[in-house]
Design a protein around this motif. Structure first.
Motif, PDB file in Angstrom:
ATOM      1  N   ARG A   1      25.581  25.826  19.978  1.00  0.00           N
ATOM      2  CA  ARG A   1      25.404  26.410  21.144  1.00  0.00           C
ATOM      3  C   ARG A   1      24.768  25.472  22.160  1.00  0.00           C
ATOM      4  O   ARG A   1      25.261  25.566  23.355  1.00  0.00           O
ATOM      5  CB  ARG A   1      24.434  27.723  20.869  1.00  0.00           C
ATOM      6  CG  ARG A   1      25.225  28.881  20.051  1.00  0.00           C
ATOM      7  CD  ARG A   1      25.934  29.631  20.843  1.00  0.00           C
ATOM      8  NE  ARG A   1      25.330  30.411  21.921  1.00  0.00           N
ATOM      9  CZ  ARG A   1      25.746  31.326  22.767  1.00  0.00           C
ATOM     10  NH1 ARG A   1      27.304  31.428  22.531  1.00  0.00           N
ATOM     11  NH2 ARG A   1      25.093  31.896  23.538  1.00  0.00           N
ATOM     12  N   ILE A   2      23.937  24.587  21.856  1.00  0.00           N
ATOM     13  CA  ILE A   2      23.092  23.788  22.763  1.00  0.00           C
ATOM     14  C   ILE A   2      24.082  22.493  23.021  1.00  0.00           C
ATOM     15  O   ILE A   2      24.255  22.426  24.412  1.00  0.00           O
ATOM     16  CB  ILE A   2      21.795  23.090  22.121  1.00  0.00           C
ATOM     17  CG1 ILE A   2      20.763  24.310  21.825  1.00  0.00           C
ATOM     18  CG2 ILE A   2      21.256  22.103  22.757  1.00  0.00           C
ATOM     19  CD1 ILE A   2      19.660  23.702  20.929  1.00  0.00           C
ATOM     20  N   ALA A   3      24.843  22.104  22.262  1.00  0.00           N
ATOM     21  CA  ALA A   3      25.973  21.040  22.510  1.00  0.00           C
ATOM     22  C   ALA A   3      26.914  21.596  23.478  1.00  0.00           C
ATOM     23  O   ALA A   3      27.452  20.831  24.318  1.00  0.00           O
ATOM     24  CB  ALA A   3      26.599  20.622  21.372  1.00  0.00           C
ATOM     25  N   ALA A   4      27.294  23.016  23.277  1.00  0.00           N
ATOM     26  CA  ALA A   4      28.363  23.596  24.317  1.00  0.00           C
ATOM     27  C   ALA A   4      27.866  23.906  25.865  1.00  0.00           C
ATOM     28  O   ALA A   4      28.441  23.527  26.401  1.00  0.00           O
ATOM     29  CB  ALA A   4      28.610  25.088  23.733  1.00  0.00           C
TER      30      ALA A   4
END
Length: 422
Positions: free
Chosen positions: A418-421
């Motif tokens: 989620r953070i990478a997205a």
């Protein structure tokens, strides 16, 4: 798409079929003979022999799935890699996380077993930590050294076990009436299945061969032969030792003992057998620990390559061709566990992680295309069902902790994605 790069990031193919079989036997024999029979007897009494047969059957199904997948995907990582390739990244992560957490617990169990058999009272955990440090150093120097040392250890273990069984059956006073599964059974069908789940801990070492897929020569031929061969040797050893223990100690005596083989030989007329058991137990636990460190390091390497573990763990030593950072971190974690965990808790928790790993392996083997199939699909279906049944019948504490750690791993990956997205 795999993150594996050619050249210096690859491991070296240095192992033949004999080396792979020895590593598999070294992984299994240390676990089962000296650790798993007491809790299995607590669960099922003399019916632990039925549990042993069930565990062996499930292990065979899992072994054939693992071998079939490894022949098609001959890189480091075992079922983590197979799950990614055949089912998708999430399935691969569940398999890899289950393997790493389960087998890290196994490392602690093997190190504690070594300390229990060789160290004086009060020094058991210190001896266990020393064993982890030394064997991590051996693995750090390269897979060829790991294989050579494992050959020596396996020879010592098999000789010691042979002498121990002779002491029990010839130098002792065996009572064969306690051997049949119905003689002193407890726990009913549930107890038998729980014993099978605990004894499965003893058979899981053949996965070490698959995790070394990037380091064996001619993997499509070597890995299937080595997996099945190592499992056959281990089943024969376990069956002989189980019968000898039941004949000498009985189901009740086996269940009540923290070191069944030591207690059993103490009842024989062969006084020299006691030290032999201790040497065998120490060597067996060291052999299992040595192979476990190698296997976890390779799975961690594969997961780090895909960023399912920190990417810096994917480093391969330029000279020794081993995942040196992964192995150093593993050694530190195992030392911390050795100083804090109980041996029997480690066995149940390890079984949970490994059964999860093989569930994914069987599911992946079911999805393989016909050109890569070597065994009937029915074996994979049996392996799937066997893993589910055995995991739900594990002790409640092991099941609860296993589920919690699995949820933590899945949640951590979800958060990272989620953070990478964003």
């Amino acid at each position: 798409m795999s993150a594996v790069q050619p050249g210096h990031d690859r491991l070296a193919r240095r192992l033949g079929t004999g080396d792979a079989i020895v590593i598999g036997v070294g992984s299994m024999v240390g676990a089962g003979v000296f650790v798993a029979f007491a809790p299995a007897a607590q669960a099922a009494g003399s019916a632990l022999l039925i549990g042993l047969a069930i565990a062996a059957a499930v292990a065979y199904a899992n072994a054939t799935s693992t071998a079939q997948l490894a022949a098609q995907h001959p890189s480091a990582g075992g079922a983590y890699l197979y799950g990614r390739e055949e089912l998708g990244p999430w399935w691969g992560f569940v398999a890899g996380w289950g393997f790493v957490i389960g087998k890290t617990a196994s490392c602690a169990a093997m190190a504690l077993t070594f300390g229990a058999y060789v160290a004086p009272a009060g020094w058991e955990r210190a001896a266990a930590v020393a064993a982890v440090v030394v064997l991590a150093g051996v693995n750090y120097r390269g897979i060829s050294r790991t294989a050579r040392l494992t050959r020596v250890i396996v020879a010592v273990v098999l000789l010691a076990l042979g002498a121990t069984v002779l002491a029990l059956l010839v130098g002792g006073d065996p009572d064969w009436s306690g051997v049949p599964p119905g003689a002193d059974a407890v726990g009913g069908s549930y107890g038998v299945l729980q014993a099978a789940g605990l004894l499965f801990f003893a058979f899981a070492g053949y996965a070490r061969i698959a995790t070394l897929g990037e380091e064996v020569r001619d993997p499509a031929r070597t890995i299937p032969r080595a997996v099945v061969g190592a499992l056959a040797v281990a089943v024969a050893v376990y069956a002989v030792v189980a019968v000898a223990l039941l004949a000498v100690l009985g189901a009740g005596g086996t269940a009540a003992s923290a070191a069944p083989l030591t207690d059993a030989v103490a009842l024989s007329d062969w006084e020299w057998a006691g030290p032999v058991v201790r040497v065998g137990a120490a060597a067996a636990s060291l052999g299992a620990l040595l192979a476990l460190i190698a296997g976890i390091g390779r799975t961690s390497l594969a997961m780090a390559r895909e960023r399912d573990l920190p990417g810096w763990l994917a480093a391969v030593h330029p000279r020794h061709r081993v995942p040196h950072r992964a192995e150093v971190v593993l050694a530190v974690v195992v030392c911390l566990l050795v100083l804090t965990v109980d041996l029997r808790e480690a066995v149940g928790f390890s079984s949970f992680g490994v059964l999860t790993y093989y569930f994914v392996a069987n599911l992946g083997a079911l999805r393989q295309a016909p050109p890569h199939r070597r065994w009937p699909r029915g074996l994979q279906v049996f392996g799937l069902l066997g893993c589910v049944v055995l995991v739900v019948t594990l002790p409640a504490a092991a099941l609860a902790v296993g589920i919690a750690v699995l949820v933590v791993g899945v949640g951590g990956r979800w958060c990272r994605l989620r953070i990478a997205a964003r």
